[in-house]
Design an enzyme around this catalytic site. Sequence first.
Site, PDB file in Angstrom:
ATOM      1  N   ASN A  36       0.818  -1.216   0.000  1.00  0.00           N
ATOM      2  CA  ASN A  36       0.000   0.000   0.000  1.00  0.00           C
ATOM      3  C   ASN A  36       0.852   1.266   0.000  1.00  0.00           C
ATOM      4  O   ASN A  36       0.452   2.294  -0.549  1.00  0.00           O
ATOM      5  CB  ASN A  36      -0.918   0.015   1.225  1.00  0.00           C
ATOM      6  CG  ASN A  36      -2.297  -0.543   0.923  1.00  0.00           C
ATOM      7  OD1 ASN A  36      -2.800  -0.393  -0.182  1.00  0.00           O
ATOM      8  ND2 ASN A  36      -2.901  -1.185   1.902  1.00  0.00           N
ATOM      9  N   CYS A  70      -4.068  -9.559   4.431  1.00  0.00           N
ATOM     10  CA  CYS A  70      -3.562  -9.218   3.096  1.00  0.00           C
ATOM     11  C   CYS A  70      -2.203  -8.541   3.161  1.00  0.00           C
ATOM     12  O   CYS A  70      -1.621  -8.222   2.122  1.00  0.00           O
ATOM     13  CB  CYS A  70      -4.552  -8.300   2.361  1.00  0.00           C
ATOM     14  SG  CYS A  70      -5.968  -9.188   1.684  1.00  0.00           S
ATOM     15  N   PHE A  71      -1.700  -8.280   4.364  1.00  0.00           N
ATOM     16  CA  PHE A  71      -0.342  -7.774   4.575  1.00  0.00           C
ATOM     17  C   PHE A  71      -0.115  -6.441   3.855  1.00  0.00           C
ATOM     18  O   PHE A  71       0.979  -6.188   3.350  1.00  0.00           O
ATOM     19  CB  PHE A  71       0.695  -8.810   4.128  1.00  0.00           C
ATOM     20  CG  PHE A  71       0.268 -10.227   4.383  1.00  0.00           C
ATOM     21  CD1 PHE A  71      -0.048 -10.630   5.668  1.00  0.00           C
ATOM     22  CD2 PHE A  71       0.126 -11.136   3.351  1.00  0.00           C
ATOM     23  CE1 PHE A  71      -0.476 -11.933   5.920  1.00  0.00           C
ATOM     24  CE2 PHE A  71      -0.306 -12.430   3.592  1.00  0.00           C
ATOM     25  CZ  PHE A  71      -0.606 -12.835   4.890  1.00  0.00           C
ATOM     26  N   CYS A  72      -1.161  -5.623   3.818  1.00  0.00           N
ATOM     27  CA  CYS A  72      -1.087  -4.298   3.174  1.00  0.00           C
ATOM     28  C   CYS A  72      -0.710  -4.408   1.698  1.00  0.00           C
ATOM     29  O   CYS A  72      -0.083  -3.500   1.146  1.00  0.00           O
ATOM     30  CB  CYS A  72      -0.104  -3.396   3.897  1.00  0.00           C
ATOM     31  SG  CYS A  72      -0.560  -3.032   5.598  1.00  0.00           S
ATOM     32  N   ASN A  73      -1.080  -5.511   1.070  1.00  0.00           N
ATOM     33  CA  ASN A  73      -0.780  -5.725  -0.346  1.00  0.00           C
ATOM     34  C   ASN A  73      -2.069  -6.140  -1.058  1.00  0.00           C
ATOM     35  O   ASN A  73      -2.257  -7.310  -1.396  1.00  0.00           O
ATOM     36  CB  ASN A  73       0.281  -6.815  -0.497  1.00  0.00           C
ATOM     37  CG  ASN A  73       0.933  -6.812  -1.866  1.00  0.00           C
ATOM     38  OD1 ASN A  73       0.281  -6.553  -2.873  1.00  0.00           O
ATOM     39  ND2 ASN A  73       2.211  -7.129  -1.913  1.00  0.00           N
TER      40      ASN A  73
END
Length: 819
Positions: A136, A429-432
Amino acid sequence: MADKEEFLKEFGDYYGYPNASKSIDEIRASEFKRLDDTVYLDHAGATLYSELQMEAVFKDLTSTVYGNPHSQSDSSSATSDIVREARRQVLDYCNASQKDYKCIFTSGATAALKLIGENFPWSCKSTFMYTMENHNSVLGLREYALSQGAAAFAVDINEAVDQDGASRNSLTSVKVSQHSVQRRNEAKVLEGAAIGDAYNLFAFPSECNFSGRRFGLDLVNIVKQNAENFLEGSPYSKGRWMVLIDAAKGCATRPPDLSLYPADFVVISFYKLFGYPTGLGALVIRNDAAKLLKKNYFSGGTVAASIADIDFVRRREGVEEHFEDGTISFLSIASIRHGFKILNNLTTSAMCRHTMSLTMFLKKKLLALRHENGATVCTLYGNCALKDSMHESGSIVSFNLKRPDGSWFGCREVEKLASLSGIQLRTGCFCNPGACAKYLGLSHSDLLSNLEAGHVCWDDNDVINGKPTGAVRVSFGYLSTYEDAKKFIDFIRSSFVSMPSEFEKGYLLRSKSIPYPSEGLEDRLSSSGCRLKSINIYPIKSCAGFSVKNWPLSNTGLQYDREWLLKSLTGEILTQKKVPEMSLINTFINIKQQILSVESPHCKRKLQIKLDSDSYLFGKEEFYLHNQRYEVRCYENEINQWFSNAVGQPCTLVRCCQSEYCCSLNNNRSVGMCRDVDTRVNFANEAQFLLISEESVSDLNNRLSSNNGAPYVNPMRFRPNLVISGGEPYAEDGWRNLRIGNTSFSSLGGCNRCQMINFYQQTGQVKKTNEPLATLASYRRVKGKILFGILLRYDPGNKAELDTNSWLKVGDEVHPNSE
């Protein structure tokens, strides 16, 4: 030992550090003693600092005088020299020539990206191109581009591999799929306008933090030298292309070689390399790229001279001085040399081989897992072919798990159970978001409908409409061991793989509903011989309650139950999960005197609060809890100060006077966690009443004793309102409605338990263990929930409203029924 010998036979050439001064086992024993009872598998989030590293940092800081590098003193000059040396170490790590590159220190990789976005020479002729698999913090650059009228679009990149699995790294082997073009202020762009002089930016990660996929760094040369062919003649390929590598994840085991792949920008985060310091990153920038950045703001340290009352400023010419606003974090910068010492001793190539061996081992074991019916357990994301993964995968294994019937285990369920087993990993989502949507097969409509359903980052909505909303991520670091991977595999196998033997047990199956014999059920329940053993009221949410022989009912449940709660000054609701000391606050209500008495070991005097409204100081307020609106009254400062002393932080006491609680009961009335419907609830999480069976607690205690000798738990550990005795263990699971004395109740299903039941008091102190939740998780799991006890609501039948003269009494007979 046989398992490890098999592992070493296959991966021994890669595992460990045979050429280093210490083996991996010696490193763990001497430098990470704090991990004795912990399996840490979130190195992509943050790797761990070495104890020897921190000893060196502490010795350095306590024996050296560091001054502000913006001064001229001897200590300041010495600090400047150390900062200069730190910049050289960063450039050397990326094999970047000091002639061509500079190192700008920032507060992290995100701050480095923000610096690029704010100062890049965007125009309406520019293009921002980025891979779908991006953090992100990289996607946020899009806002700068679009706000200046530039075009932006995502691309999927597929790189062909040779027979040995290595990427070919040539233009002909790279296939690009372009997503739709985004643009704002499109009216500013004239049809056929020349864009040859525009500056464009392409951003990609050296390693995807979702899947572990490594992108070929030859993309740098391909895009910079041949963007038109790369984008197959797209009109957006014109202009001068600059390339940004997000190396925050990939730099830990494979830093980019900038002598071969001369990217314009590389962002780095040091805590992902060696754990400490946090809050420090770097932007490695080409000198010619730095000249293009247009910086407006100036600050201390960035100017050679300025005049306060006229528009005059002369900026410093050095790249680092120009972009490092204010005093840099010089103590943190001085500490990174101790981290680089570790990396240089082990070498990045050895760390890469070491983590790769664990990654390959884990993938192989996960792919081999099967349920008793032959169904596949694990779905891996990213490069699943083991041969290809040897070259293209980093230190990440991302996956989801399936039940025997093909439905998904929620990733949060995996994370919670892993935590109970001492395993630390990450889910979501691990900022992805791009990689998440790509690998999970989530369309734009899926993502928007999930958002409308209330799903946001870091919540527990891990499966919506039958699809996962996130994944489980295991990530290894230079200090990870075979034993870490083995313990994780054993955990997955024991917790999520159904074996034939499990179907022979009478326990709750992980993929089934709570079992109870259907034949003769009504007769068995009606003759269960259950009686009400105790009645418990908890006036203040998360504080201790009290037991009574009889108690009146109200339209919210037991009268005064959870009618009060504590809020922080920022509005956060205080609970035992965050403030365990709340369990030491004892309460009692004298109905005749209409007084709530409260005691705490942290307060000398007993607090007495009159239940009538005269003791209120303020008017009504509103706030939301569990998506419900509550109208509350507040208390005077003297009472708030007492509770602030009791819990050790400023807080206020509020009392519920009205609530609007609107949730739906399961239509199929299946066993599970349900919230109350149509009835008023004070500050209870889910329902008016929680019922626990002594026989069920006894069965749990037998399991605790036989499993690991854990201490017995008292029924009060579960904070029940009603405790019953008699009948069979878990018979309450099958009850659909019941009568206690003359009062009727409906069951809302099982109560989903959390870590709160693991807190207990010992010699006036609040302590925490993994039990009994860990044992309950082994046999009381249903669709991601750990159920124990049942939730009830008052069932008025044909009555319009509750008879407020109704009382419950200890000794009342309990008459359950399944219909």
